[in-house]
Design an enzyme around this catalytic site. Sequence first.
Site, mmCIF file in Angstrom:
data_model
loop_
_atom_site.group_PDB
_atom_site.id
_atom_site.type_symbol
_atom_site.label_atom_id
_atom_site.label_comp_id
_atom_site.label_asym_id
_atom_site.label_seq_id
_atom_site.Cartn_x
_atom_site.Cartn_y
_atom_site.Cartn_z
ATOM 1 N N ASP A 78 0.818 -1.214 0.000
ATOM 2 C CA ASP A 78 0.000 0.000 0.000
ATOM 3 C C ASP A 78 0.850 1.262 0.000
ATOM 4 O O ASP A 78 0.470 2.272 -0.600
ATOM 5 C CB ASP A 78 -0.922 0.004 1.223
ATOM 6 C CG ASP A 78 -2.182 -0.821 0.982
ATOM 7 O OD1 ASP A 78 -2.151 -1.675 0.082
ATOM 8 O OD2 ASP A 78 -3.170 -0.611 1.695
ATOM 9 N N CYS A 119 0.994 -8.301 4.764
ATOM 10 C CA CYS A 119 0.567 -6.916 4.581
ATOM 11 C C CYS A 119 -0.928 -6.771 4.295
ATOM 12 O O CYS A 119 -1.654 -7.750 4.198
ATOM 13 C CB CYS A 119 1.425 -6.249 3.520
ATOM 14 S SG CYS A 119 3.113 -5.968 4.133
ATOM 15 N N ASP A 120 -1.330 -5.531 4.127
ATOM 16 C CA ASP A 120 -2.691 -5.066 4.336
ATOM 17 C C ASP A 120 -3.827 -5.963 3.853
ATOM 18 O O ASP A 120 -4.599 -6.486 4.638
ATOM 19 C CB ASP A 120 -2.866 -3.688 3.691
ATOM 20 C CG ASP A 120 -2.083 -2.621 4.424
ATOM 21 O OD1 ASP A 120 -1.060 -2.952 5.033
ATOM 22 O OD2 ASP A 120 -2.489 -1.463 4.374
ATOM 23 N N LYS A 121 -3.976 -6.126 2.556
ATOM 24 C CA LYS A 121 -5.156 -6.838 2.044
ATOM 25 C C LYS A 121 -4.931 -8.339 1.967
ATOM 26 O O LYS A 121 -5.876 -9.108 1.766
ATOM 27 C CB LYS A 121 -5.548 -6.318 0.649
ATOM 28 C CG LYS A 121 -5.696 -4.809 0.589
ATOM 29 C CD LYS A 121 -6.548 -4.262 1.713
ATOM 30 C CE LYS A 121 -6.401 -2.782 1.889
ATOM 31 N NZ LYS A 121 -5.058 -2.318 2.243
ATOM 32 N N CYS A 191 5.047 -2.615 8.121
ATOM 33 C CA CYS A 191 5.444 -1.308 8.657
ATOM 34 C C CYS A 191 5.125 -1.173 10.143
ATOM 35 O O CYS A 191 4.086 -1.614 10.614
ATOM 36 C CB CYS A 191 4.797 -0.193 7.853
ATOM 37 S SG CYS A 191 5.367 -0.160 6.128
ATOM 38 N N GLU A 442 -6.875 4.671 -0.294
ATOM 39 C CA GLU A 442 -6.444 5.203 0.996
ATOM 40 C C GLU A 442 -5.969 6.640 0.834
ATOM 41 O O GLU A 442 -5.340 6.986 -0.161
ATOM 42 C CB GLU A 442 -5.310 4.360 1.582
ATOM 43 C CG GLU A 442 -5.768 3.025 2.112
ATOM 44 C CD GLU A 442 -4.669 2.258 2.813
ATOM 45 O OE1 GLU A 442 -5.003 1.288 3.507
ATOM 46 O OE2 GLU A 442 -3.484 2.612 2.677
ATOM 47 N N SER A 468 -5.260 4.855 5.465
ATOM 48 C CA SER A 468 -4.253 3.929 5.964
ATOM 49 C C SER A 468 -4.375 3.859 7.475
ATOM 50 O O SER A 468 -4.816 4.805 8.132
ATOM 51 C CB SER A 468 -2.866 4.434 5.575
ATOM 52 O OG SER A 468 -1.868 3.773 6.327
#
Length: 561
Positions: A78, A119-121, A191, A442, A468
């Site tokens: 992202d 990570c995110d998704k 992160c 985002e 985010s």
Amino acid sequence: MTSSRIKNGIEKAPHRSLLKALGLTDWERERPFVGVVNSQNEVVPGHLHLDQIAAAVKAGIRANGGTPIEFPAIAVCDGIAMNHEGMHYSLASRELIADSIEVMAKAHAFDALVLITNCDKVVPGMLMAAARLNLPALIISGGPMLAGRLNGRDVDLNTVFEGVGACRANKITVDELSDLEDQACPGCGSCAGMFTANTMNCLSEALGLALPGNGTIPAVSAARIRLAKEAGRQVMELLKNNIRPRDILTEKAFLNALAVDMALGGSTNTVLHLPAIARDAGFKLDLDLVDRISRNTPNLCKLSPAGHYHIQDLNEAGGIPAVMKELLDHGLLHGDALTVTGRSVSENLSRIKKMETEVIRKVEDPYSPTGGLAILRGNLAPDGAVVKQSAVAPEMLVHKGPARVFNSEEEACAAILGGRIKPGEVIVIRYEGPKGGPGMREMLTPTSAVAGMGLDREVALITDGRFSGATRGASIGHISPEAAEGGPLALVEEGDIIQIDIPNRRLDVLVDETELNRRRQNWKQPEPKIKTGYLARYAALVTSASRGAVLLGSSDEEVRR
């Protein structure tokens, strides 16, 4: 075994021939086939090292009588996709990940799965696939990135995003920004703050579908490799005992996850992902439930971006088990919920010792008596909107100001970085929702620019897009219905007074209903921004953010309603 469909009987001789072409021996073929879904790539820092995690997982599977067979999943960074065309694809990748795992698992008759994510998704996409397939499965993440260090303080990716705004406002020099970008991300891992990736990795523990330690053990720690070996070993125990994801992903599990989310002050994106996972597990999780849990759960942690602590600090303070122990001891968790350890939440936490630390406060002395997220409603958000209230300055919890209206993120960023936003104003970014974006981008670049320029205690930002987990300030997203579907946000005009009241859960435009109806009659639906390819199909099928931005299926009558 499910895999017997591809390896037993005379008629499966061609299948066995192909398995032998993979180098599998007869004794490996006789064991259960465990799919090892590896989202490693050389684009995403959180995924760069996942081949090491996969090797450890496979060692654990083999040691406990299984045959691991690896296949890939995609992953989007992202941070790299932020603030350009790439961000349209980030949320949309969640459905591709879930669908592709379903395809591979069904087509090749796996007996169980270990899902390697970070990570995110990718995390919610893999959780959705686990719930949908209901094969014995668990999640193992690659672990969080360590915070960087610069001039005696911890820094992270969000520090760099905010540094851009600070540089534009002449608060730091270009050379200082360069030093910051050199130090902020010191190596592999998700992160370092309580951003979306780490929030979801922590909530995988709270849901019970990941082993304790999954959310907080650093990526570079040997303990992460040991945990991956345990994950491989434990999936075989799940298979032997026929414990499946839907045995774990019960309503109690989601209530636990929401409580932990509120205690942590997690990313607003969880309000998209938990309902989507719940749907694949067979039931509905709505925004009213999210807000009810928030009102009853204290905020115990102030992690970046809400505070100066990072995930490594949370890990040293006992991690998610310590947070859960504090909640459990005060009756805020369901201790009888089953987990992938084969034991209940209470059994997992029975030996956890609580530490005296500011990283995880006690329920009697929280940062706030209510949770990190709040669901707002009003004439601007009839179906709801979400804000990370734990990261809002106290003076911005209630705010009223004139609207500055922008029809895209790019327009808003140009105005913010160009110094055209004044204290007291409310930035409105619309046509960035699931359909209108498409992909619900985002807004970390504009929110970080506002914060970096020192305006986060004077300016609010509202959008039908999302944020985010690194976003802080009075940033309200997921406004539903979105502007592209004719939601009230589409009717806001420059200078309209927007009223925000987070404690009372209100978001309103102070324009009378007669005038709004007049504007509604004159409103015309804009042309789609993207008319070909995956995003065009996504925009045609995606539902509201208030429903988790899931895709509409032919048999989803509940979603249609």
